[in-house]
Design an enzyme around this catalytic site. Structure first.
Site, PDB file in Angstrom:
ATOM      1  N   TRP A 323       0.859  -1.267  -0.173  1.00 45.05           N
ATOM      2  CA  TRP A 323      -0.176  -0.019  -0.131  1.00 45.05           C
ATOM      3  C   TRP A 323       1.050   1.177   0.029  1.00 45.05           C
ATOM      4  O   TRP A 323       0.552   2.156  -0.669  1.00 45.05           O
ATOM      5  CB  TRP A 323      -1.088   0.147   1.120  1.00 45.05           C
ATOM      6  N   HIS A 324       2.030   1.090   0.664  1.00 43.80           N
ATOM      7  CA  HIS A 324       2.926   2.238   0.777  1.00 43.80           C
ATOM      8  C   HIS A 324       3.637   2.615  -0.449  1.00 43.80           C
ATOM      9  O   HIS A 324       4.063   3.923  -0.485  1.00 43.80           O
ATOM     10  CB  HIS A 324       3.877   2.206   1.953  1.00 43.80           C
ATOM     11  N   GLY A 325       3.776   1.755  -1.408  1.00 43.29           N
ATOM     12  CA  GLY A 325       4.355   2.222  -2.714  1.00 43.29           C
ATOM     13  C   GLY A 325       4.733   0.944  -3.663  1.00 43.29           C
ATOM     14  O   GLY A 325       4.595  -0.366  -3.096  1.00 43.29           O
TER      15      GLY A 325
END
Length: 498
Positions: A323-325
């Site tokens: 989700w963060h990248g």
């Protein structure tokens, strides 16, 4: 538009507050919501008008899906609606955030040469997508009702939480907008909101942005760092990411209170945690809540045996990392967090006095539990911040090489901040040979100040216990003025990238 900008503080915010309270004073409640939504879209579109097409398109699709669910009378049609909602929202997120990452890996595995699209990532897409996805899931399960377009638009676009969270739920925000008692000006909420905003602003401008001078240069010079400089870089980044993101969350909460809207708490002093599991109960709370509610529990949670619980935990943290990248470094970071949480859940080692009720074979003091937790989180951030897995492993190699080449002096020289100007001139005039040492001392002082701040009450605790005495008012005033003076360069928030 940035919270830490003159445009936002002296033009946008006063204008939206005057319009909001003015229209509500006249009893034009729906018009007030449309005004707030319109100003929020201006706030969002200020970064790039292209982003408006994405967010408005996403809002329209989800709203009409919610509308269509009103006519769903059977489980089958609701399941179809659920599948459509998940597919649409995750499809939008995949296209803008992960498409090129997917193609890169396809090319690598199959030695193909598909062209990358180099798609521009809209700001905050992970946040407003998860916000709407949670609403659609609750609509399909019957937990949420259908709202008017004005209400839904205001809920999604409310500018304090639009770009970097917290990830809010419809049941937290929409009832507050529906409550007419919240439409009048509240001096108590305004004072609380203003104080929280200033404290968050100080975290961002006076601490995070200064620490960024070290971390940005340090991670650019990965192959030149020695052991001491690597240690300083990762400590600086650990403090920077907390002050940056919690500072944004404080400002978002503060802005919410200015409108009599209470946003959920996103941080509760995570660096005071004595286990990784406890840290994740304190860090980015709304993201953890989303994954627990919509992934972990549907997968069976902890009710289907230890092996299944471990798999579910690892799935949640791997997804949290992704989700963060769109990079394997984030997945590795998430897996490392998951492994540490699984270790905590096994109950082999417990912390004395911990609130966790897991039976443990061995117990260690709280200070030792804190030390291990803080150290492991620091190490995990090598994955989180590095450009690639190769760079991340090089940072580990640097740290444990135990070599000292003196690179720490070159690193510390990046701390050429305006506040140090007078001292720099005096040292240059009377003892130029001590200038490099002075920079190192400045770095150490900044890290000590950061550590000291983390041992104190967090922003919300400070505001709620302050009673707005003269000392607290002076403290807030000094931070605000100092922050304004420090608006010397464009500085976006770390979580804008997510």
């Amino acid at each position: 538009m940035l919270f830490n900008s003159y445009l936002f503080i002296f033009l946008f915010l006063p204008a939206v507050l005057l319009g909001w309270y003015g229209l509500n004073k006249l009893g034009r409640y729906k018009l007030a919501e449309l005004f707030l939504a319109g100003m929020s879209l201006w706030f969002y579109g200020y970064f790039n008008t292209y982003y408006l097409l994405v967010i408005i398109g996403s809002i329209l699709v989800n709203f009409f899906l919610s509308y269509a669910l009103q006519f769903s009378k059977t489980k089958r049609t609701r399941h179809i609606g659920l599948a459509a909602g998940i597919a649409v929202n995750l499809g939008i997120l995949f296209y803008f955030k992960y498409f090129d990452f997917f193609i890169e890996n396809i090319n690598y595995v199959f030695r193909s040469d598909f062209n990358l699209k180099h798609i521009l990532l809209p700001l905050g897409i992970s946040f407003f997508t998860f916000q709407q996805l949670s609403f659609i899931i609750d609509r399909c399960t019957g937990a949420a009702k259908h709202y008017s377009f004005t209400d839904y638009l205001t809920f999604v676009t409310f500018f304090p939480q639009l770009i970097a969270g917290p990830i809010v739920l419809y049941k937290e925000i929409l009832p507050q907008f529906e409550n007419k008692a919240n439409r009048g000006f509240s001096p108590a909420n305004f004072a609380k909101g203003l104080s929280l905003f200033v404290l968050g602003l100080g975290k961002k401008v006076l601490l995070a942005d200064v620490l960024a001078l070290l971390t940005n240069f340090g991670f650019e010079q990965t192959y030149f760092l020695d052991s001491p400089s690597t240690l300083l870089v990762i400590l600086a980044y650990t403090f920077q990411i907390y002050f940056d993101f919690s500072g944004y969350s404080d400002m978002a909460m503060g802005l919410g209170y200015l409108f009599n809207i209470e946003l959920p708490v996103n941080f509760r002093s995570p660096y005071k945690a004595c286990s990784v599991k406890e840290l994740w109960q304190r860090w980015h709370i709304t993201l953890s809540r989303f994954f627990i509610t919509y992934v972990y529990i549907p997968l069976g949670g902890s009710k289907k045996g230890k092996a299944r619980t471990i798999c579910n935990t690892m799935a949640v943290f791997a997804l949290s990392g992704l989700w963060h990248g769109a990079n394997w470094t984030y997945v590795a970071w998430g897996i490392m967090q998951g492994l540490l949480v699984v270790w905590d859940n096994l109950g082999i080692v417990g912390v004395r006095g911990s609130m966790e009720k897991i039976p443990s074979r061995f117990h260690i003091p709280r200070w030792l539990g804190w030390f291990f937790t803080f150290s492991f989180f620091n190490l995990s951030l090598f994955f989180f911040r590095s450009e690639s897995m190769t760079y991340a492993f090089q940072m580990f190699k640097n740290l444990f090489s135990f070599k000292n080449t003196g690179y720490v002096y070159k690193l510390a020289a990046k701390m050429d901040i305006p506040e140090f100007y007078v001292f720099k001139q005096a040292i240059t005039m009377f003892a130029p040979n001590l200038l490099n040492t002075a920079y190192v001392i400045l770095v150490l002082l900044l890290l000590l100040v950061s550590a000291f701040v983390l041992t104190r009450k967090n922003s919300l605790e400070m505001v709620e216990s302050s009673h707005y005495g003269s000392g607290f008012r002076w403290y807030i005033t000094v931070i605000f003025l100092w922050s304004l003076i420090s608006f010397s360069q464009v500085s976006t928030f770390i979580y804008f990238n997510f």
